[in-house]
Write an enzyme that holds these catalytic residues in place. Structure first.
Site, PDB file in Angstrom:
ATOM      1  NE  ARG A 199      -3.747   2.552   0.812  1.00 55.01           N
ATOM      2  CZ  ARG A 199      -3.646   3.685   0.175  1.00 55.01           C
ATOM      3  NH1 ARG A 199      -2.376   3.968  -0.504  1.00 55.01           N
ATOM      4  NH2 ARG A 199      -4.634   4.504   0.565  1.00 55.01           N
ATOM      5  CG  HIS A 244      -1.221   6.081   2.081  1.00 54.95           C
ATOM      6  ND1 HIS A 244      -0.203   5.167   2.226  1.00 54.95           N
ATOM      7  CD2 HIS A 244      -1.815   6.198   2.920  1.00 54.95           C
ATOM      8  CE1 HIS A 244      -0.954   4.258   3.085  1.00 54.95           C
ATOM      9  NE2 HIS A 244      -1.763   5.149   3.556  1.00 54.95           N
ATOM     10  CG  HIS A 260      -4.840   8.639   5.438  1.00 50.01           C
ATOM     11  ND1 HIS A 260      -5.273   8.487   4.263  1.00 50.01           N
ATOM     12  CD2 HIS A 260      -4.316   7.612   6.002  1.00 50.01           C
ATOM     13  CE1 HIS A 260      -4.937   6.964   4.110  1.00 50.01           C
ATOM     14  NE2 HIS A 260      -4.270   6.815   5.183  1.00 50.01           N
ATOM     15  CD  GLU A 262      -3.898   4.132   8.156  1.00 42.82           C
ATOM     16  OE1 GLU A 262      -3.868   4.874   7.091  1.00 42.82           O
ATOM     17  OE2 GLU A 262      -2.897   2.946   8.232  1.00 42.82           O
ATOM     18  CG  HIS A 320       1.021   5.732   6.959  1.00 41.60           C
ATOM     19  ND1 HIS A 320       0.514   6.798   6.989  1.00 41.60           N
ATOM     20  CD2 HIS A 320       0.157   4.782   6.484  1.00 41.60           C
ATOM     21  CE1 HIS A 320      -0.767   6.777   6.802  1.00 41.60           C
ATOM     22  NE2 HIS A 320      -1.142   5.652   6.592  1.00 41.60           N
ATOM     23  CD  GLU A 338      -7.857   3.638   1.590  1.00 41.52           C
ATOM     24  OE1 GLU A 338      -6.874   3.130   1.185  1.00 41.52           O
ATOM     25  OE2 GLU A 338      -8.294   4.293   2.683  1.00 41.52           O
TER      26      GLU A 338
END
Length: 453
Positions: free
Chosen positions: A145, A148, A150, A154, A193, A216
């Site tokens: 993943r 990125h 946010h 999270e 992360h 998402e």
């Protein structure tokens, strides 16, 4: 010919009658036997609204309750009805109009990527999920993943497998750790992360974000940012010629197959400016010593034992067969529940005479608004129930109805509840006398209740 025509007509009549006939109900067996046998028939009487495990007993619920109701003649989704017996035949205590507080990840759209997938439950899928959004994600071995960050914080619970997490703190400290089933991680809002599935089978986990409107698809992705920045600027930023970046991805990678990682020691950066983060972004929840109750075990993780988790608190519940999470409420935050295994029923009391009961299975999500009274009852007398209670808060808080009654003057309790039945009042007051909080209470089962009737 006339005789043949009569036979055909009689056959057609019998066919019509049989299609409208009540569905045959299989009797409950053993400890599941209700007070009057077959529960979904007109003759059944159950003034106490006992639980019924329709899935575990292979039963098909019908809307009959204490002599009222009728069969269902129209189209039916039998599987959904078996999963929701208290929606098909609600307890007599349900009343009023309340919004939906249940959703299943099985109904969420899955985004399929290279070596993985993701699906989410947000306020768009479940309008009552205002405080929290959840994402269920799967990464195969070596699948990444991508790097990125946010707008939201999270929090995550690892459901299966193992995953490597990396992060950077605001002081430039680097963090890398490998986590497995029952472990957590927490990244404050804006902290970059990445996640990668490890051998042998990758990982699956539940992500929690502290905003129900999270999406998402709104993630800040490394590849997406660079694809929308002039190469001259990228070159200048990294002090390299622009053509060095000719091979950059033209769009986001999101989830993709990567090389299998080596050990953490082998992969840690060693540059002159690299330093290790002073923060602990991961936590071993299931390694905590549990609080043992008469009917199961509770583990609570919040900012008191996982200091970085400033916006998410959680409890992990192991509810034994026939037991229940006691009647309680949470004063500081909505409860967002995720059911890991087993089957449960939950009645939510919303004041003003309003109450509604929902049934949950593995993969389902439940919401209980703060201050609304509720319980979680294991429907099965044979199988355990495993649940996560998650809150947008730095601390876990709840009030126990049992404890409240035990710590309130007996006269006051008796005047409220047993003014017209002193004998029952004495039994109740003796039962709550110790006022000892018991978060998961062992159940007597139907037979124990019947013995007292």
């Amino acid at each position: 010919m006339h005789f043949v025509a009569q036979l055909v007509a009689a056959s057609a009549l019998l066919s019509c009658l049989s299609s409208a006939a009540p569905v045959k109900q299989l009797p409950l067996q053993g400890a599941h036997l209700g007070p009057h046998g077959k529960p979904f028939t007109r003759k059944n009487r159950d003034p106490y609204d006992h639980k019924i495990d329709t899935v575990g007993n292979g039963m098909q619920p019908l809307p009959f309750r204490n002599g009222e109701g009728a069969t269902v003649m129209g189209p039916r989704n039998n599987d959904r009805e078996r999963q929701n017996p208290d929606v098909v035949r609600p307890p007599s205590t349900d009343h009023g109009t309340m919004p939906n507080y249940r959703w299943s990840f099985a109904d969420s759209h899955i985004r399929i990527e290279e070596g993985g997938w993701t699906r989410q439950t947000t306020v768009r899928e479940l309008p009552t999920s205002k405080d929290i959004a959840g994402v269920n994600m799967r990464l195969d071995e070596g699948v990444i993943r991508e790097l990125h960050w946010h707008k939201e914080a999270e929090w995550a619970y690892v459901l299966k497998g193992n995953v490597r997490v990396t992060a950077l703190d605001v002081e430039g400290g680097s963090f890398v750790d490998d986590v497995g089933e029952g472990d957590l991680w927490y990244f404050p809002a804006g902290h970059p992360h990445s996640l990668q599935g490890l051998s042998p089978n990758g990982t699956e986990f539940l992500l929690i974000f502290d905003d129900g409107s999270f999406s998402e698809d709104s993630t800040f992705l490394l590849t997406d940012w660079l694809a929308h920045t002039p190469q001259a600027v990228i070159g200048e930023n990294f002090r390299l010629a622009p053509e060095v970046f000719d091979a950059l991805p033209e769009s986001e990678k999101y989830i993709f197959q990567g090389e299998l990682p080596g050990s953490i020691d082998d992969e840690m950066p060693t540059g002159k400016g690299v330093k290790k983060s002073k923060l602990q972004f991961t936590h071993r929840m299931l390694e905590q010593k549990p609080e043992n109750s008469t009917g199961g075990r509770v583990r609570i993780t919040d900012s008191t034992n996982f200091p970085i988790s400033k916006t998410i608190a959680a409890a992990h519940l192991d509810i034994e067969p026939g037991a229940m999470r006691e009647m309680h409420w949470h004063p500081n935050a909505d409860e967002w529940s995720f059911f890991i295994r087993g089957r449960a029923r939950v009645t939510i009391f919303a004041a003003e005479g309003n109450a509604r009961t929902f049934d949950y299975m593995a993969g389902d999500v439940g919401v209980v608004p703060k201050n609304m009274g509720h319980f979680i009852e294991n429907l099965s007398e044979d199988e355990p129930l495993e649940v996560l209670e998650i809150f947008r808060s730095d601390k876990f808080q709840d009030f126990s109805l049992y404890q409240w009654m035990g710590e309130t003057p007996k006269r006051l309790v008796k005047d409220h509840l047993f003014a017209n039945d002193k004998k029952a009042g004495k039994k109740f007051l003796d039962a709550v006398d110790d006022a000892q909080k018991d978060p998961i209470r062992t159940g007597k089962g139907h037979q124990g209740v019947l013995d007292e009737l």
